[in-house]
Design a protein around this motif. Structure first.
Motif, short mmCIF file in Angstrom:
data_model
loop_
_atom_site.label_atom_id
_atom_site.label_comp_id
_atom_site.label_asym_id
_atom_site.label_seq_id
_atom_site.Cartn_x
_atom_site.Cartn_y
_atom_site.Cartn_z
N GLU A 96 -2.60 -6.65 -15.62
CA GLU A 96 -3.66 -6.20 -14.75
C GLU A 96 -3.63 -6.91 -13.40
N LYS A 97 -2.99 -8.09 -13.35
CA LYS A 97 -2.89 -8.83 -12.10
C LYS A 97 -1.60 -8.51 -11.35
N ASP A 98 -0.74 -7.70 -11.98
CA ASP A 98 0.55 -7.39 -11.38
C ASP A 98 0.42 -6.20 -10.44
N SER A 99 0.48 -6.45 -9.16
CA SER A 99 0.31 -5.37 -8.19
C SER A 99 1.62 -5.01 -7.49
N THR A 138 9.91 -2.45 -5.09
CA THR A 138 8.77 -3.36 -5.13
C THR A 138 8.66 -4.03 -3.77
N ARG A 139 7.52 -4.64 -3.49
CA ARG A 139 7.36 -5.32 -2.21
C ARG A 139 8.38 -6.44 -2.06
N ALA A 140 8.65 -7.17 -3.15
CA ALA A 140 9.60 -8.28 -3.09
C ALA A 140 11.00 -7.78 -2.73
N VAL A 141 11.42 -6.67 -3.33
CA VAL A 141 12.75 -6.12 -3.05
C VAL A 141 12.80 -5.57 -1.63
N ALA A 142 11.75 -4.88 -1.21
CA ALA A 142 11.71 -4.33 0.15
C ALA A 142 11.83 -5.44 1.19
N ALA A 143 11.13 -6.55 0.95
CA ALA A 143 11.18 -7.68 1.88
C ALA A 143 12.56 -8.33 1.87
N GLU A 144 13.12 -8.54 0.68
CA GLU A 144 14.42 -9.22 0.59
C GLU A 144 15.53 -8.38 1.21
N PHE A 145 15.53 -7.09 0.96
CA PHE A 145 16.57 -6.24 1.55
C PHE A 145 16.41 -6.19 3.06
N THR A 163 8.09 -14.47 0.75
CA THR A 163 8.63 -14.06 -0.55
C THR A 163 7.65 -14.39 -1.68
N GLY A 164 6.91 -15.47 -1.54
CA GLY A 164 5.90 -15.80 -2.54
C GLY A 164 4.65 -14.95 -2.39
N PHE A 165 4.27 -14.69 -1.15
CA PHE A 165 3.04 -13.92 -0.87
C PHE A 165 3.12 -12.51 -1.41
N VAL A 166 4.26 -11.82 -1.18
CA VAL A 166 4.33 -10.39 -1.52
C VAL A 166 4.38 -10.14 -3.02
N PHE A 179 0.36 -5.58 1.54
CA PHE A 179 0.60 -5.74 2.97
C PHE A 179 -0.60 -5.34 3.84
N LYS A 180 -1.73 -5.04 3.20
CA LYS A 180 -2.87 -4.55 3.99
C LYS A 180 -3.38 -5.58 4.99
N VAL A 181 -3.28 -6.84 4.65
CA VAL A 181 -3.74 -7.88 5.58
C VAL A 181 -2.97 -7.82 6.89
N PHE A 182 -1.66 -7.50 6.79
CA PHE A 182 -0.85 -7.36 8.00
C PHE A 182 -1.23 -6.08 8.76
N GLY A 183 -1.58 -5.04 8.00
CA GLY A 183 -2.02 -3.81 8.64
C GLY A 183 -3.28 -4.04 9.47
N TRP A 184 -4.26 -4.73 8.90
CA TRP A 184 -5.50 -5.01 9.63
C TRP A 184 -5.25 -5.92 10.83
N TYR A 185 -4.35 -6.89 10.65
CA TYR A 185 -4.01 -7.78 11.77
C TYR A 185 -3.43 -6.98 12.93
N ARG A 186 -2.52 -6.06 12.61
CA ARG A 186 -1.89 -5.24 13.64
C ARG A 186 -2.94 -4.41 14.39
N ILE A 187 -3.85 -3.82 13.64
CA ILE A 187 -4.87 -2.97 14.27
C ILE A 187 -5.76 -3.79 15.19
N VAL A 188 -6.24 -4.92 14.71
CA VAL A 188 -7.11 -5.77 15.52
C VAL A 188 -6.39 -6.25 16.78
N LEU A 189 -5.15 -6.72 16.61
CA LEU A 189 -4.39 -7.20 17.77
C LEU A 189 -4.14 -6.07 18.77
N GLY A 190 -3.79 -4.90 18.25
CA GLY A 190 -3.54 -3.76 19.14
C GLY A 190 -4.77 -3.39 19.95
#
Length: 311
Positions: free
Chosen positions: A164-167, A214-221, A275-278, A283-294
């Motif tokens: 249940e904690k695996d996102s 997965t997010r981890a694979v997407a980031a690593e590649f 790599t640990g975070f994802v 990635f929504k936190v980065f999405g909100w950061y981008r919107i606010v900065l923009g």
């Protein structure tokens, strides 16, 4: 050498080292920072510096993943070496779209899209994209949780009591499982990063998520895909700089060296953190950061700057 310029270069290296790997656009941030932190350099050098400083960040990937990327490692058997060569083949294939489309458009993009308004727009648009994609993934995960048999899980090493904690889920749970078709698909998404503010890592991560990683694979590649792309882009900028008959002053050599070293060191930390975070967060936190900065950038250049008489 001007010590103030060296301090500014160190700050730019810090920005590059962080933003190259987080999906928030390194080039976009560098262009925005240039509005406030001016280096005493020629325009030709600055255009080259924006790209070449990324070499420091790329070298950190080579160091952190040296064993995984080294087909000649003595600890690898025949199958291990074959898998490594296959990975390099997928990396090269993934770079083809950016090379075919990016090279002819390089000068055009520099002349017409390297400005704060384009950066702000791209930050907002892809920030919204990250949020929508993660919401879609959350719905898919809920459906899969309801349908999967007892004991099944989405990511390697996740037991049922932690399910249940695996996102971080996806059909492709390892870089070795990335096919050539998926690699070139992710490479097509990388073309989007030609627009400043899009983020090379952001566009390829979005591609990876949509194509089943997965997010981890997407980031690593994404880390691996950056190696030939940024080495090639840096070489192109250096050649263009030299063909213009330009030469770096002692101050510019110092600026380049400091920026590269700081970007390298900061990137080592940023990559390990991401790599640990994802594995535990989306990635929504980065999405909100981008919107606010923009929005902040648009407000500054459309409202505040003209009011202060600096636009």
């Amino acid at each position: 050498m001007n010590p103030i310029d060296l301090l500014k270069s160190a700050f730019l290296g810090l920005v590059e080292g962080i933003t190259e790997w987080l999906p928030i656009s390194s080039t976009g941030h560098m262009i925005l920072v240039d509005e406030f932190v001016k280096l005493n350099v020629t325009e030709e050098f600055w255009n080259m510096f924006l790209v070449v400083i990324q070499l420091g960040a790329i070298l950190s990937v080579c160091v952190l993943y040296f064993h995984q990327l080294n087909p000649f490692s003595p600890s690898k058997g025949k199958e291990g070496r074959r898998a490594t060569w296959s990975l390099w083949g997928k990396i090269v294939v993934g770079c083809i779209p950016a090379a075919v489309i990016g090279l002819p458009l390089d000068d055009f993009m520099d002349e017409h899209f390297h400005n704060s308004y384009v950066v702000a727009g791209a930050l907002i648009v892809y920030g919204i994209a990250f949020i929508l994609i993660e919401n879609w993934r959350a719905r898919r995960r809920s459906e899969m949780v309801a349908e999967r048999p007892h004991g099944a899980h989405f990511a390697p090493g996740v037991t049922d009591d932690l399910a249940e904690k695996d996102s971080d889920f996806g059909a492709i749970t390892s870089v070795d499982e990335v096919t050539y078709k998926t690699a070139i698909g992710i490479g097509c998404f990388q073309v989007l990063s030609l627009v400043p503010g899009t983020s090379r890592s952001g566009s390829t991560i979005i591609g990876g998520l949509l194509l089943g990683c997965t997010r981890a694979v997407a980031a690593e590649f994404t880390f691996f895909l950056a190696i030939p792309v940024m080495f090639g882009a840096s070489l192109l900028k250096i050649v263009k700089f030299m063909l213009k008959g330009a030469a770096m002053s002692a101050n510019e050599w110092g600026i380049m060296l400091v920026g590269l070293v700081v970007a390298f060191v900061v990137s080592l930390v940023a990559i390990k953190w991401l790599t640990g975070f994802v594995r535990k967060h989306d990635f929504k936190v980065f999405g909100w950061y981008r919107i606010v900065l923009g929005v902040v950038v648009l407000a500054f250049f459309l409202v505040i700057a003209p009011a202060l008489g600096i636009a």
